[in-house]
Design an enzyme around this catalytic site. Structure first.
Site, PDB file in Angstrom:
ATOM      1  N   GLY A   5       0.835  -1.214   0.000  1.00 22.11           N
ATOM      2  CA  GLY A   5       0.000   0.000   0.000  1.00 22.11           C
ATOM      3  C   GLY A   5       0.858   1.247   0.000  1.00 22.11           C
ATOM      4  NE  ARG A  22      -2.268  -4.448  -1.328  1.00 22.58           N
ATOM      5  CZ  ARG A  22      -1.803  -3.809  -0.252  1.00 22.58           C
ATOM      6  NH1 ARG A  22      -0.700  -4.196   0.338  1.00 22.58           N
ATOM      7  NH2 ARG A  22      -2.460  -2.773   0.253  1.00 22.58           N
ATOM      8  CG  ASP A  80       4.847  -6.991   8.069  1.00 28.19           C
ATOM      9  OD1 ASP A  80       4.016  -6.840   7.145  1.00 28.19           O
ATOM     10  OD2 ASP A  80       4.542  -7.237   9.243  1.00 28.19           O
ATOM     11  N   GLY A  81       5.316  -7.348   4.449  1.00 20.83           N
ATOM     12  CA  GLY A  81       5.231  -8.216   3.275  1.00 20.83           C
ATOM     13  C   GLY A  81       6.357  -7.881   2.299  1.00 20.83           C
ATOM     14  CB  SER A  82       7.518  -4.642   0.977  1.00 17.60           C
ATOM     15  OG  SER A  82       6.239  -4.278   0.498  1.00 17.60           O
ATOM     16  CB  THR A  94       2.742   0.401   6.214  1.00 14.66           C
ATOM     17  OG1 THR A  94       1.362   0.130   6.506  1.00 14.66           O
ATOM     18  CG2 THR A  94       3.566   0.047   7.444  1.00 14.66           C
ATOM     19  CG  ASP A 110      -1.779  -0.678   7.856  1.00 13.77           C
ATOM     20  OD1 ASP A 110      -2.617   0.208   7.617  1.00 13.77           O
ATOM     21  OD2 ASP A 110      -1.613  -1.674   7.117  1.00 13.77           O
ATOM     22  CG  ASP A 161       1.163  -3.311  10.043  1.00 12.69           C
ATOM     23  OD1 ASP A 161       1.998  -2.599   9.468  1.00 12.69           O
ATOM     24  OD2 ASP A 161       0.413  -4.089   9.429  1.00 12.69           O
ATOM     25  CG  MET A 166      -7.897   1.779   5.566  1.00  7.40           C
ATOM     26  SD  MET A 166      -6.793   2.208   4.214  1.00  7.40           S
ATOM     27  CE  MET A 166      -7.774   1.663   2.816  1.00  7.40           C
ATOM     28  NE  ARG A 184      -2.243  -5.410   5.221  1.00  6.83           N
ATOM     29  CZ  ARG A 184      -1.344  -5.837   4.346  1.00  6.83           C
ATOM     30  NH1 ARG A 184      -0.884  -7.071   4.396  1.00  6.83           N
ATOM     31  NH2 ARG A 184      -0.901  -5.029   3.418  1.00  6.83           N
ATOM     32  CG  HIS A 204     -21.609  12.470  19.908  1.00  5.82           C
ATOM     33  ND1 HIS A 204     -21.190  13.778  19.806  1.00  5.82           N
ATOM     34  CD2 HIS A 204     -20.684  11.850  20.688  1.00  5.82           C
ATOM     35  CE1 HIS A 204     -20.071  13.915  20.480  1.00  5.82           C
ATOM     36  NE2 HIS A 204     -19.748  12.769  21.024  1.00  5.82           N
ATOM     37  CD  GLU A 220      -8.661  -2.577   6.438  1.00 10.26           C
ATOM     38  OE1 GLU A 220      -7.648  -2.051   6.919  1.00 10.26           O
ATOM     39  OE2 GLU A 220      -8.745  -2.905   5.256  1.00 10.26           O
ATOM     40  CG  HIS A 233      -8.396   2.995  -0.685  1.00  9.36           C
ATOM     41  ND1 HIS A 233      -9.460   2.127  -0.643  1.00  9.36           N
ATOM     42  CD2 HIS A 233      -7.280   2.239  -0.774  1.00  9.36           C
ATOM     43  CE1 HIS A 233      -9.019   0.886  -0.722  1.00  9.36           C
ATOM     44  NE2 HIS A 233      -7.702   0.921  -0.793  1.00  9.36           N
ATOM     45  CD  GLN A 239      -8.840   5.553   7.017  1.00  9.95           C
ATOM     46  OE1 GLN A 239      -8.522   5.279   8.157  1.00  9.95           O
ATOM     47  NE2 GLN A 239      -9.596   4.751   6.308  1.00  9.95           N
ATOM     48  NE  ARG A 240      -3.043   2.923   0.464  1.00 11.77           N
ATOM     49  CZ  ARG A 240      -3.553   1.759  -0.003  1.00 11.77           C
ATOM     50  NH1 ARG A 240      -4.028   0.874   0.846  1.00 11.77           N
ATOM     51  NH2 ARG A 240      -3.571   1.512  -1.276  1.00 11.77           N
TER      52      ARG A 240
HETATM   53  P1  ADP Z   1       3.107  -4.609   2.816  1.00 21.38           P
HETATM   54  O1  ADP Z   1       4.474  -4.568   2.237  1.00 21.38           O
HETATM   55  O2  ADP Z   1       2.511  -3.249   3.018  1.00 21.38           O
HETATM   56  O3  ADP Z   1       3.022  -5.492   4.050  1.00 21.38           O
HETATM   57  P2  ADP Z   1       1.886  -6.731   1.253  1.00 21.38           P
HETATM   58  O4  ADP Z   1       1.774  -7.680   2.394  1.00 21.38           O
HETATM   59  O5  ADP Z   1       0.762  -6.646   0.296  1.00 21.38           O
HETATM   60  O6  ADP Z   1       2.113  -5.236   1.731  1.00 21.38           O
HETATM   61  O7  ADP Z   1       3.231  -7.120   0.485  1.00 21.38           O
HETATM   62  C1  ADP Z   1       3.643  -6.346  -0.623  1.00 21.38           C
HETATM   63  C2  ADP Z   1       4.282  -7.241  -1.630  1.00 21.38           C
HETATM   64  O8  ADP Z   1       5.453  -7.850  -1.057  1.00 21.38           O
HETATM   65  C3  ADP Z   1       3.446  -8.421  -2.088  1.00 21.38           C
HETATM   66  O9  ADP Z   1       2.503  -8.078  -3.071  1.00 21.38           O
HETATM   67  C4  ADP Z   1       4.519  -9.330  -2.640  1.00 21.38           C
HETATM   68  O10 ADP Z   1       4.953  -8.879  -3.890  1.00 21.38           O
HETATM   69  C5  ADP Z   1       5.648  -9.125  -1.637  1.00 21.38           C
HETATM   70  N1  ADP Z   1       5.591 -10.162  -0.600  1.00 21.38           N
HETATM   71  C6  ADP Z   1       4.703 -10.276   0.418  1.00 21.38           C
HETATM   72  N2  ADP Z   1       4.930 -11.390   1.145  1.00 21.38           N
HETATM   73  C7  ADP Z   1       5.985 -12.004   0.572  1.00 21.38           C
HETATM   74  C8  ADP Z   1       6.708 -13.220   0.843  1.00 21.38           C
HETATM   75  N3  ADP Z   1       6.371 -14.015   1.855  1.00 21.38           N
HETATM   76  N4  ADP Z   1       7.751 -13.536   0.048  1.00 21.38           N
HETATM   77  C9  ADP Z   1       8.102 -12.722  -0.985  1.00 21.38           C
HETATM   78  N5  ADP Z   1       7.460 -11.579  -1.294  1.00 21.38           N
HETATM   79  C10 ADP Z   1       6.420 -11.217  -0.541  1.00 21.38           C
HETATM   80  O1  F6P Z   2      -1.500  -1.498   4.428  1.00 21.21           O
HETATM   81  C1  F6P Z   2      -2.178  -0.324   4.112  1.00 21.21           C
HETATM   82  C2  F6P Z   2      -3.626  -0.603   3.846  1.00 21.21           C
HETATM   83  O2  F6P Z   2      -4.276   0.625   3.547  1.00 21.21           O
HETATM   84  C3  F6P Z   2      -4.372  -1.306   4.988  1.00 21.21           C
HETATM   85  O3  F6P Z   2      -4.734  -0.423   6.023  1.00 21.21           O
HETATM   86  C4  F6P Z   2      -5.529  -1.906   4.246  1.00 21.21           C
HETATM   87  O4  F6P Z   2      -5.971  -3.084   4.906  1.00 21.21           O
HETATM   88  C5  F6P Z   2      -4.957  -2.244   2.908  1.00 21.21           C
HETATM   89  O5  F6P Z   2      -3.777  -1.474   2.750  1.00 21.21           O
HETATM   90  C6  F6P Z   2      -5.888  -1.989   1.761  1.00 21.21           C
HETATM   91  O6  F6P Z   2      -5.276  -2.422   0.602  1.00 21.21           O
HETATM   92  P1  F6P Z   2      -5.815  -2.112  -0.871  1.00 21.21           P
HETATM   93  O7  F6P Z   2      -5.394  -0.708  -1.202  1.00 21.21           O
HETATM   94  O8  F6P Z   2      -5.127  -3.114  -1.708  1.00 21.21           O
HETATM   95  O9  F6P Z   2      -7.297  -2.217  -0.829  1.00 21.21           O
END
Ligand code: ADP
Ligand code: F6P
Length: 350
Positions: A41, A102, A133-135, A155, A157, A159, A199, A201, A246, A253, A280, A282-283
């Site tokens: 994101g 993603r 952390d996914g990235s 991010t 979040d 998180d 938001m 996640r 109120h 989310e 969105h 918020q982003r």
């Molecule tokens: P964020 O980086 O904000 O946590 P995502 O979890 O969607 O967002 O991860 C972003 C991208 O990072 C994914 O679309 C993918 O390309 C890559 N990614 C996520 N998890 C993994 C993984 N376990 N191994 C390799 N690449 C990953």
């Molecule tokens: O990680 C940022 C975030 O905005 C989260 O808060 C939310 O769950 C997610 O991304 C939404 O993702 P997308 O833009 O793919 O709908």
């Protein structure tokens, strides 16, 4: 020691990387071309981080390539040379000038092999990945395949366990806070109950901060929610008896279902109840001062770490310092919502 506090003394322009003194690296091995991408994101302040990577590296004689659309763009070889002018006027812009995506296929080992080959083909011997952390998991895989890689926490979040701050959070909570103030005005005028979904996640940081900043009567946090809606309903009835005009519920989310929740609450309390999902918006928006500054310092530190020959590290902000940590250890960390903040938020809702 896995955690290293940022020391500016050894990182000044023209000085040898500190690992040279340790015999770990000599000038011939120094990175020549750094790639930078944003992934997951988007978050306000990512542009400040990109700009800092570009300008810090260029100022030390390193080439920089921008990779569009995160890992997807890397696989599609959407790679361009960046100059100091490429990032002009970006610091105040929301979103990411490199675009983001993603890319689920990046989780596959053979795809990661191909990505590392593409980096080599384009002469990219260092890579900065700005995202969540996914990235970072993707960055970890590239590092394991010989591409020096550094993660920067971006991010909304908040998180990422290893860092007290993530780029984008401050702008997002301020945007959400302003929007919730507006909902509150109309909610009070109609003496309604409002469920406002923010938001985050699976994390409740945005909900907790907005809950406090907007004076919410209830905050539903995924880390703590027990799905007992009757408690919420009793609270709403009690507060109305106490004379509250109120009832603002900030719903994270990660709990969701705000619209059906509003219907059930209206039926159970007899109070008109509306759901607002902020979504969105918020982003987006121009980053706050905090996001520009954290983005800039973290981006610059990532470039410096690559110039020092480091890899498989993430930049973080911990206990008031900019530091770098091993990605494996950073990803294994856990973080909890600050309990005292949660208790204070409850105490404010009487
Ligand atoms: P964020 O980086 O904000 O946590 P995502 O979890 O969607 O967002 O991860 C972003 C991208 O990072 C994914 O679309 C993918 O390309 C890559 N990614 C996520 N998890 C993994 C993984 N376990 N191994 C390799 N690449 C990953
Ligand atoms: O990680 C940022 C975030 O905005 C989260 O808060 C939310 O769950 C997610 O991304 C939404 O993702 P997308 O833009 O793919 O709908």
């Amino acid at each position: 020691m896995f955690r290293e506090k940022h020391r500016t003394r050894k990182r000044q322009k023209g000085m040898s990387p500190d690992r040279t003194a340790d015999g770990g690296m000599d000038m011939a091995e120094q990175v020549k071309t750094i790639g930078v991408l944003t992934s997951g994101g988007d978050a306000p302040g990512m542009n400040a981080a990109i700009r800092a990577v570009v300008r810090k590296a260029l100022s030390q004689g390193i080439n920089v390539k921008g990779i569009y659309q995160g890992y997807r763009g890397l696989l599609n070889e959407e790679i361009v040379d960046l100059t100091a002018r490429s990032v002009s006027d970006s610091i105040s812009k929301g979103g990411t000038i490199l675009y983001t995506a993603r890319c689920l296929e990046f989780k596959r080992p053979e795809v990661q092999d191909r990505a590392a080959e593409i980096c080599r083909k384009h002469g990219i011997d260092g890579l900065v990945v700005i995202g969540g952390d996914g990235s970072f998991r993707g960055a970890q895989q590239l590092a394991a395949r010989g591409i020096n890689t550094i993660g920067v926490p971006g991010t909304i979040d908040l998180d990422i366990a290893c860092s007290d701050y993530t780029i984008g959070f401050d702008t997002a909570v301020n945007t959400a806070m302003d929007a919730i103030d507006k909902v509150r005005d109309t909610s009070t005028s109609h003496e309604r109950c409002s469920i406002i979904e923010v938001m985050g996640r699976n994390a409740g940081y945005i909900a907790l901060w907005c809950g406090i900043a907007n004076g919410a009567e209830d905050i539903l946090l995924p880390e703590q929610y027990d799905y007992d809606e009757q408690i919420l309903i009793n609270n709403i009835i009690q507060n109305r008896k106490r004379g509250k005009k109120h009832h603002i519920v900030i719903n994270a989310e990660g709990i969701g279902h705000s619209t059906s929740m509003a219907r059930r609450i209206e039926a159970a309390t007899g109070l008109e109840t509306r759901a607002t999902i902020l979504g969105h918006m918020q982003r987006g928006g121009s980053p706050t001062c905090r996001d520009r500054v954290y983005g800039t310092v973290m981006g610059a530190l990532a470039a410096d770490l690559l110039i020092e020959g480091k890899s498989n590290r993430v930049v973080a902000f911990r206990e008031g310092n900019y530091v770098d940590l091993d990605i494996d250890e950073a990803l294994a960390m856990q973080k909890n919502l600050p309990e005292y903040m949660v208790r204070v938020a409850k105490a404010m809702a009487i």
